[in-house]
Design a protein around this motif. Structure first.
Motif, PDB file in Angstrom:
ATOM      1  N   MET A   1      73.083  59.461  42.403  1.00 40.34           N
ATOM      2  CA  MET A   1      71.819  60.073  42.738  1.00 40.34           C
ATOM      3  C   MET A   1      72.006  60.845  44.039  1.00 40.34           C
ATOM      4  SD  MET A   1      69.135  57.080  41.741  1.00 40.34           S
ATOM      5  CE  MET A   1      67.873  58.230  41.254  1.00 40.34           C
ATOM      6  N   GLU A   2      71.081  61.740  44.303  1.00 40.97           N
ATOM      7  CA  GLU A   2      71.181  62.510  45.544  1.00 40.97           C
ATOM      8  C   GLU A   2      69.807  62.936  46.023  1.00 40.97           C
ATOM      9  OE1 GLU A   2      73.825  65.619  44.186  1.00 40.97           O
ATOM     10  OE2 GLU A   2      72.155  67.016  44.110  1.00 40.97           O
ATOM     11  N   ARG A   3      69.790  63.251  47.302  1.00 45.26           N
ATOM     12  CA  ARG A   3      68.560  63.727  47.933  1.00 45.26           C
ATOM     13  C   ARG A   3      68.936  64.609  49.110  1.00 45.26           C
ATOM     14  NH1 ARG A   3      64.121  60.588  51.410  1.00 45.26           N
ATOM     15  NH2 ARG A   3      62.826  62.400  51.783  1.00 45.26           N
ATOM     16  N   ILE A   4      68.202  65.709  49.291  1.00 43.54           N
ATOM     17  CA  ILE A   4      68.382  66.570  50.462  1.00 43.54           C
ATOM     18  C   ILE A   4      67.517  66.010  51.593  1.00 43.54           C
ATOM     19  CG2 ILE A   4      67.977  68.871  51.436  1.00 43.54           C
ATOM     20  CD1 ILE A   4      70.247  68.949  49.525  1.00 43.54           C
ATOM     21  N   LEU A   5      68.115  65.855  52.769  1.00 42.46           N
ATOM     22  CA  LEU A   5      67.409  65.360  53.956  1.00 42.46           C
ATOM     23  C   LEU A   5      67.204  66.521  54.915  1.00 42.46           C
ATOM     24  CD1 LEU A   5      69.615  62.188  54.519  1.00 42.46           C
ATOM     25  CD2 LEU A   5      67.470  62.313  53.246  1.00 42.46           C
ATOM     26  N   LYS A   6      65.952  66.873  55.174  1.00 40.03           N
ATOM     27  CA  LYS A   6      65.682  67.917  56.152  1.00 40.03           C
ATOM     28  C   LYS A   6      64.317  67.700  56.750  1.00 40.03           C
ATOM     29  CE  LYS A   6      64.735  71.397  52.613  1.00 40.03           C
ATOM     30  NZ  LYS A   6      64.982  72.724  52.172  1.00 40.03           N
ATOM     31  N   PRO A   7      64.072  68.208  57.924  1.00 40.65           N
ATOM     32  CA  PRO A   7      64.979  68.973  58.780  1.00 40.65           C
ATOM     33  C   PRO A   7      66.059  68.077  59.381  1.00 40.65           C
ATOM     34  CG  PRO A   7      62.920  68.584  59.945  1.00 40.65           C
ATOM     35  CD  PRO A   7      62.751  68.023  58.553  1.00 40.65           C
TER      36      PRO A   7
ATOM     37  N   GLU B   1      72.460  47.673  53.651  1.00 42.10           N
ATOM     38  CA  GLU B   1      71.614  47.245  52.534  1.00 42.10           C
ATOM     39  C   GLU B   1      72.393  47.175  51.216  1.00 42.10           C
ATOM     40  OE1 GLU B   1      68.539  46.119  52.768  1.00 42.10           O
ATOM     41  OE2 GLU B   1      68.541  46.481  54.931  1.00 42.10           O
ATOM     42  N   GLY B   2      73.721  47.409  51.286  1.00 39.52           N
ATOM     43  CA  GLY B   2      74.553  47.306  50.096  1.00 39.52           C
ATOM     44  C   GLY B   2      74.619  48.568  49.257  1.00 39.52           C
ATOM     45  N   ILE B   3      74.261  49.703  49.839  1.00 39.24           N
ATOM     46  CA  ILE B   3      74.250  50.966  49.102  1.00 39.24           C
ATOM     47  C   ILE B   3      75.403  51.834  49.573  1.00 39.24           C
ATOM     48  CG2 ILE B   3      72.923  53.046  48.585  1.00 39.24           C
ATOM     49  CD1 ILE B   3      70.401  51.317  49.216  1.00 39.24           C
ATOM     50  N   ASP B   4      76.413  52.004  48.718  1.00 33.59           N
ATOM     51  CA  ASP B   4      77.507  52.921  49.037  1.00 33.59           C
ATOM     52  C   ASP B   4      76.954  54.332  49.009  1.00 33.59           C
ATOM     53  OD1 ASP B   4      79.533  51.054  49.374  1.00 33.59           O
ATOM     54  OD2 ASP B   4      79.966  50.990  47.222  1.00 33.59           O
ATOM     55  N   ASN B   5      77.278  55.128  50.024  1.00 43.77           N
ATOM     56  CA  ASN B   5      76.702  56.462  50.105  1.00 43.77           C
ATOM     57  C   ASN B   5      77.631  57.426  50.812  1.00 43.77           C
ATOM     58  OD1 ASN B   5      75.607  56.839  53.153  1.00 43.77           O
ATOM     59  ND2 ASN B   5      75.511  54.696  52.577  1.00 43.77           N
ATOM     60  N   ARG B   6      77.337  58.681  50.640  1.00 46.24           N
ATOM     61  CA  ARG B   6      78.029  59.770  51.332  1.00 46.24           C
ATOM     62  C   ARG B   6      76.968  60.741  51.807  1.00 46.24           C
ATOM     63  NH1 ARG B   6      79.741  57.888  47.212  1.00 46.24           N
ATOM     64  NH2 ARG B   6      78.674  59.278  45.801  1.00 46.24           N
ATOM     65  N   ILE B   7      77.170  61.279  52.995  1.00 44.91           N
ATOM     66  CA  ILE B   7      76.230  62.273  53.518  1.00 44.91           C
ATOM     67  C   ILE B   7      77.031  63.514  53.874  1.00 44.91           C
ATOM     68  CG2 ILE B   7      74.542  62.810  55.304  1.00 44.91           C
ATOM     69  CD1 ILE B   7      73.866  59.844  55.456  1.00 44.91           C
ATOM     70  N   TRP B   8      76.631  64.629  53.287  1.00 41.80           N
ATOM     71  CA  TRP B   8      77.307  65.909  53.482  1.00 41.80           C
ATOM     72  C   TRP B   8      76.446  66.804  54.353  1.00 41.80           C
ATOM     73  CZ3 TRP B   8      82.033  65.500  51.475  1.00 41.80           C
ATOM     74  CH2 TRP B   8      82.233  64.599  50.440  1.00 41.80           C
ATOM     75  N   ASP B   9      77.077  67.493  55.285  1.00 37.77           N
ATOM     76  CA  ASP B   9      76.381  68.438  56.167  1.00 37.77           C
ATOM     77  C   ASP B   9      76.301  69.783  55.458  1.00 37.77           C
ATOM     78  OD1 ASP B   9      75.268  69.842  58.243  1.00 37.77           O
ATOM     79  OD2 ASP B   9      76.858  69.391  59.689  1.00 37.77           O
TER      80      ASP B   9
ATOM     81  N   ASP C   1      75.706  55.891  44.727  1.00 33.72           N
ATOM     82  CA  ASP C   1      76.040  55.496  43.367  1.00 33.72           C
ATOM     83  C   ASP C   1      75.180  54.332  42.890  1.00 33.72           C
ATOM     84  OD1 ASP C   1      78.141  57.362  43.264  1.00 33.72           O
ATOM     85  OD2 ASP C   1      79.512  55.954  44.206  1.00 33.72           O
ATOM     86  N   ILE C   2      75.103  53.324  43.706  1.00 33.75           N
ATOM     87  CA  ILE C   2      74.425  52.098  43.304  1.00 33.75           C
ATOM     88  C   ILE C   2      73.273  51.855  44.266  1.00 33.75           C
ATOM     89  CG2 ILE C   2      74.695  49.609  42.992  1.00 33.75           C
ATOM     90  CD1 ILE C   2      77.681  50.117  42.552  1.00 33.75           C
ATOM     91  N   GLY C   3      72.197  51.369  43.758  1.00 32.57           N
ATOM     92  CA  GLY C   3      71.065  51.047  44.607  1.00 32.57           C
ATOM     93  C   GLY C   3      69.803  51.681  44.077  1.00 32.57           C
ATOM     94  N   GLU C   4      68.739  50.965  44.231  1.00 27.98           N
ATOM     95  CA  GLU C   4      67.460  51.465  43.769  1.00 27.98           C
ATOM     96  C   GLU C   4      66.973  52.593  44.662  1.00 27.98           C
ATOM     97  OE1 GLU C   4      64.597  48.383  43.286  1.00 27.98           O
ATOM     98  OE2 GLU C   4      66.079  47.024  42.435  1.00 27.98           O
ATOM     99  N   GLU C   5      66.384  53.581  44.025  1.00 24.87           N
ATOM    100  CA  GLU C   5      65.861  54.705  44.783  1.00 24.87           C
ATOM    101  C   GLU C   5      64.783  54.259  45.762  1.00 24.87           C
ATOM    102  OE1 GLU C   5      64.473  59.306  44.134  1.00 24.87           O
ATOM    103  OE2 GLU C   5      65.027  58.088  42.414  1.00 24.87           O
ATOM    104  N   SER C   6      63.993  53.256  45.385  1.00 27.11           N
ATOM    105  CA  SER C   6      62.931  52.778  46.280  1.00 27.11           C
ATOM    106  C   SER C   6      63.518  52.169  47.559  1.00 27.11           C
ATOM    107  CB  SER C   6      62.035  51.774  45.574  1.00 27.11           C
ATOM    108  OG  SER C   6      62.773  50.657  45.140  1.00 27.11           O
TER     109      SER C   6
END
Length: 89
Positions: free
Chosen positions: A1-7, A23-31, A41-46
């Motif tokens: 899953m993905e989400r844009i974070l702005k500003p 919180e147990g959520i593997d993630n990547r953040i791209w600039d 990859d894993i983890g509830e969106e909420s």
């Protein structure tokens, strides 16, 4: 899953990445040009939304260096020794 974070100024990507991992959520953040792209990859969106809503972008304070910790410990030891001198019998 993905989400844009702005500003961008509302997010500290390194800190947010750690908060999500805690919180147990593997993630990547791209600039990206218009914001940060958060992928996970894993983890509830909420749960991801909850972590994002609680996120404070202020950086964590720098940890003291080992040299600073040693100096503080020496000062505390000297203070304890000096305090002990007051109570000699």
């Amino acid at each position: 899953m993905e989400r844009i974070l702005k500003p961008k100024e509302n997010f500290n990507p390194q800190k947010l990445c750690g908060e999500l991992k805690k919180e147990g959520i593997d993630n990547r953040i791209w600039d990206k040009e218009d914001g940060y792209l958060l992928e996970w990859d894993i983890g509830e969106e909420s749960l991801v939304e909850e972590v994002i809503s609680l996120h404070d972008p202020v950086p964590e304070p720098d940890r003291p260096s080992q040299e600073e910790l040693n100096a503080q410990a020496i000062e505390e030891i000297i203070a304890m020794l000096m305090e002990g001198d007051k109570y000699e019998i």
